[in-house]
Design an enzyme around this catalytic site. Structure first.
Site, mmCIF file in Angstrom:
data_model
loop_
_atom_site.group_PDB
_atom_site.id
_atom_site.type_symbol
_atom_site.label_atom_id
_atom_site.label_comp_id
_atom_site.label_asym_id
_atom_site.label_seq_id
_atom_site.Cartn_x
_atom_site.Cartn_y
_atom_site.Cartn_z
ATOM 1 C CB CYS A 118 -0.940 0.017 1.198
ATOM 2 S SG CYS A 118 -1.978 -1.434 1.323
ATOM 3 C CG HIS A 258 -3.333 3.390 2.712
ATOM 4 N ND1 HIS A 258 -3.587 3.088 1.392
ATOM 5 C CD2 HIS A 258 -3.490 2.227 3.400
ATOM 6 C CE1 HIS A 258 -3.876 1.808 1.289
ATOM 7 N NE2 HIS A 258 -3.831 1.261 2.488
ATOM 8 C CG ASN A 288 -6.533 -0.937 1.296
ATOM 9 O OD1 ASN A 288 -5.863 -0.432 0.390
ATOM 10 N ND2 ASN A 288 -6.002 -1.426 2.394
HETATM 11 N N1 ACO Z 1 -18.276 -9.320 8.881
HETATM 12 C C1 ACO Z 1 -18.699 -9.696 10.106
HETATM 13 N N2 ACO Z 1 -17.852 -10.078 11.078
HETATM 14 C C2 ACO Z 1 -16.553 -10.057 10.804
HETATM 15 C C3 ACO Z 1 -16.049 -9.682 9.551
HETATM 16 C C4 ACO Z 1 -16.977 -9.310 8.566
HETATM 17 N N3 ACO Z 1 -16.595 -8.938 7.335
HETATM 18 N N4 ACO Z 1 -14.725 -9.771 9.570
HETATM 19 C C5 ACO Z 1 -14.365 -10.176 10.797
HETATM 20 N N5 ACO Z 1 -15.466 -10.362 11.537
HETATM 21 C C6 ACO Z 1 -15.546 -10.822 12.912
HETATM 22 C C7 ACO Z 1 -14.350 -11.632 13.302
HETATM 23 O O1 ACO Z 1 -14.541 -12.996 12.967
HETATM 24 C C8 ACO Z 1 -14.283 -11.432 14.774
HETATM 25 O O2 ACO Z 1 -15.234 -12.287 15.369
HETATM 26 P P1 ACO Z 1 -14.931 -13.016 16.765
HETATM 27 O O3 ACO Z 1 -14.727 -11.900 17.746
HETATM 28 O O4 ACO Z 1 -16.169 -13.815 17.020
HETATM 29 O O5 ACO Z 1 -13.715 -13.833 16.537
HETATM 30 C C9 ACO Z 1 -14.783 -10.023 14.939
HETATM 31 O O6 ACO Z 1 -15.503 -9.698 13.760
HETATM 32 C C10 ACO Z 1 -13.644 -9.032 15.063
HETATM 33 O O7 ACO Z 1 -14.261 -7.854 15.375
HETATM 34 P P2 ACO Z 1 -13.439 -6.657 15.907
HETATM 35 O O8 ACO Z 1 -12.329 -7.089 16.782
HETATM 36 O O9 ACO Z 1 -14.401 -5.676 16.481
HETATM 37 O O10 ACO Z 1 -12.850 -6.107 14.576
HETATM 38 P P3 ACO Z 1 -11.975 -4.850 14.449
HETATM 39 O O11 ACO Z 1 -12.600 -3.699 15.144
HETATM 40 O O12 ACO Z 1 -10.557 -5.171 14.786
HETATM 41 O O13 ACO Z 1 -12.058 -4.538 12.907
HETATM 42 C C11 ACO Z 1 -10.753 -4.664 10.938
HETATM 43 C C12 ACO Z 1 -11.504 -5.449 12.014
HETATM 44 C C13 ACO Z 1 -11.734 -3.812 10.176
HETATM 45 C C14 ACO Z 1 -10.067 -5.626 10.003
HETATM 46 C C15 ACO Z 1 -9.698 -3.764 11.628
HETATM 47 O O14 ACO Z 1 -8.902 -4.516 12.509
HETATM 48 C C16 ACO Z 1 -8.828 -3.066 10.635
HETATM 49 O O15 ACO Z 1 -9.263 -2.237 9.877
HETATM 50 N N6 ACO Z 1 -7.518 -3.330 10.644
HETATM 51 C C17 ACO Z 1 -6.647 -2.721 9.698
HETATM 52 C C18 ACO Z 1 -6.549 -3.629 8.569
HETATM 53 C C19 ACO Z 1 -6.360 -2.942 7.258
HETATM 54 O O16 ACO Z 1 -6.667 -1.812 7.039
HETATM 55 N N7 ACO Z 1 -5.834 -3.729 6.359
HETATM 56 C C20 ACO Z 1 -5.700 -3.300 5.044
HETATM 57 C C21 ACO Z 1 -4.356 -3.576 4.558
HETATM 58 S S1 ACO Z 1 -3.145 -2.723 5.427
HETATM 59 C C22 ACO Z 1 -3.365 -1.234 5.045
HETATM 60 O O17 ACO Z 1 -3.735 -0.966 3.966
HETATM 61 C C23 ACO Z 1 -3.182 -0.265 6.112
#
Ligand code: ACO
Length: 331
Positions: A118, A258, A288
């Site tokens: 990214c 980003h 993204n």
């Molecule tokens: N729909 C429903 N539930 C989901 C989904 C979905 N699409 N994806 C994950 N879950 C569930 C998981 O299974 C987990 O369930 P569990 O608690 O029963 O195991 C739960 O949701 C996790 O929820 P949270 O902990 O509240 O999730 P979080 O607030 O951490 O958000 C996210 C997750 C959006 C991925 C966040 O961590 C994030 O944005 N991280 C950065 C990742 C990113 O941006 N990556 C892109 C590439 S890197 C970059 O470009 C910067």
């Protein structure tokens, strides 16, 4: 050569391209166990664009490049360097920039790809600046292009809801009287490679080999860790580059981060003590798009008049590697 070595490099035009096909959160509800409410509240993403099989990364890149040439008035034969930042090349080789060269008719260009996930577009802008400053190149086309739909595991709801396809481009050249790219900070931390990576498909675990089941050729991500490091690295890089440039945040006309997650951007804005209306945000429409994300946002900000000539902008990125960068640019 002294004066040439000190040449500044300005962004003289931008362009972008996104495929026509829109995939909404409601569409994703039919593919994996998710909801529009979950995706919207956790990420801010409402829809993303998905390229069909005929639209390769180089095709998206070439369309963005043509728009940047039109925006800058640069002819293809004037381009002497093409840098294409991507983690989804058309093929392992030749490089994607070479395919772009042929598509746009930039017959005089040297072409190479840059791999920094990214962060790739901003790594490319800084590379272009260095080439121009050294007098090694005069007119550089920098592209961020990714077809993430081709490397997403469409059964993994943790990742497939986050990404989209697209391309953005900028043309850099020395412009008399402009500081152009004023300052850049870049960083990497290879020790954290495995929080965001594609295990298989490379020489360590070749695609189709016996280990491909354990090492899939699709994105694997530790979301929480990525989130944490993304905020810390982008805040610190922004603060450092503002100090390097000698520019207070109040003088930045537009912050272009980003486009991964609205909550990450809100955290950055809060820690920099800058109001959200000064941040360019379009991740709700594209998700993204990796190397393309900041480039598409830059182009949209440019075309919608979010800043004018002489204004200063700040771009900041973070991605797999880990990699990160921030630049202050005088428009
Ligand atoms: N729909 C429903 N539930 C989901 C989904 C979905 N699409 N994806 C994950 N879950 C569930 C998981 O299974 C987990 O369930 P569990 O608690 O029963 O195991 C739960 O949701 C996790 O929820 P949270 O902990 O509240 O999730 P979080 O607030 O951490 O958000 C996210 C997750 C959006 C991925 C966040 O961590 C994030 O944005 N991280 C950065 C990742 C990113 O941006 N990556 C892109 C590439 S890197 C970059 O470009 C910067």
């Amino acid at each position: 050569m002294q004066s040439e070595q000190l040449r500044t490099a300005s962004i003289i035009g931008t362009g972008s391209y996104a495929p026509d096909r829109v995939m909404t959160n409601a569409d994703l509800e039919k593919i994996v166990e998710t909801s529009d409410e979950w995706i919207t509240t956790r990420t801010g993403i409402k829809e993303r664009r998905i390229a069909g099989p005929e639209i390769t990364t180089s095709e998206m890149a070439a369309r963005a490049a043509r728009a940047a040439m039109e925006n800058s008035g640069v002819k293809p034969e004037e381009i002497d360097l093409i840098i294409c930042a991507t983690v989804t090349p058309d093929m392992f080789f030749p490089n994607t920039a070479c395919f772009v060269q042929t598509k746009i008719g930039a017959v005089n260009a040297v072409c190479f790809d840059l791999s920094a996930a990214c962060s790739g577009f901003l790594f490319g802008v800084e590379t272009a600046r260095a080439y121009i400053a050294a007098g090694t190149a005069n007119t550089v086309l920098v592209i961020g292009a990714d077809k993430l739909s081709s490397i997403v595991d469409w059964k993994d709801r943790n990742t497939c809801v986050l990404f989209g396809d697209g391309a953005g481009a900028a043309i850099l050249r020395h412009r008399e009287g402009s500081r152009g790219v004023v300052a850049t900070r870049m960083g990497s931390n290879g020790a954290l490679a495995e929080i965001l990576y594609i295990p298989g498909g490379g020489s360590a675990h070749p695609a189709g080999g016996s280990t491909s089941a354990e090492n899939p050729v699709t994105i694997r991500m530790n979301g929480r860790e990525t989130y944490k490091h993304a905020v810390t690295a982008m805040v610190e890089a922004s603060q450092q580059v503002l100090a390097d440039a000698g520019v207070p945040s109040s003088e930045i006309a537009c912050f272009i981060p980003h486009q991964a997650n609205l909550r990450i951007i809100e955290a950055i804005a809060s820690r920099l003590d800058v109001s959200m209306d000064r941040f360019m945000i379009n991740l709700d429409c594209y998700g993204n798009t990796s190397a393309a994300a900041v480039a598409i946002a830059l182009d949209e900000a440019n075309r919608t008049g979010r800043f004018k000539q002489g204004d200063k902008i700040l771009m900041v990125v973070f991605g797999g590697g880990l990699t990160w960068a921030a630049s202050v640019v005088e428009w």
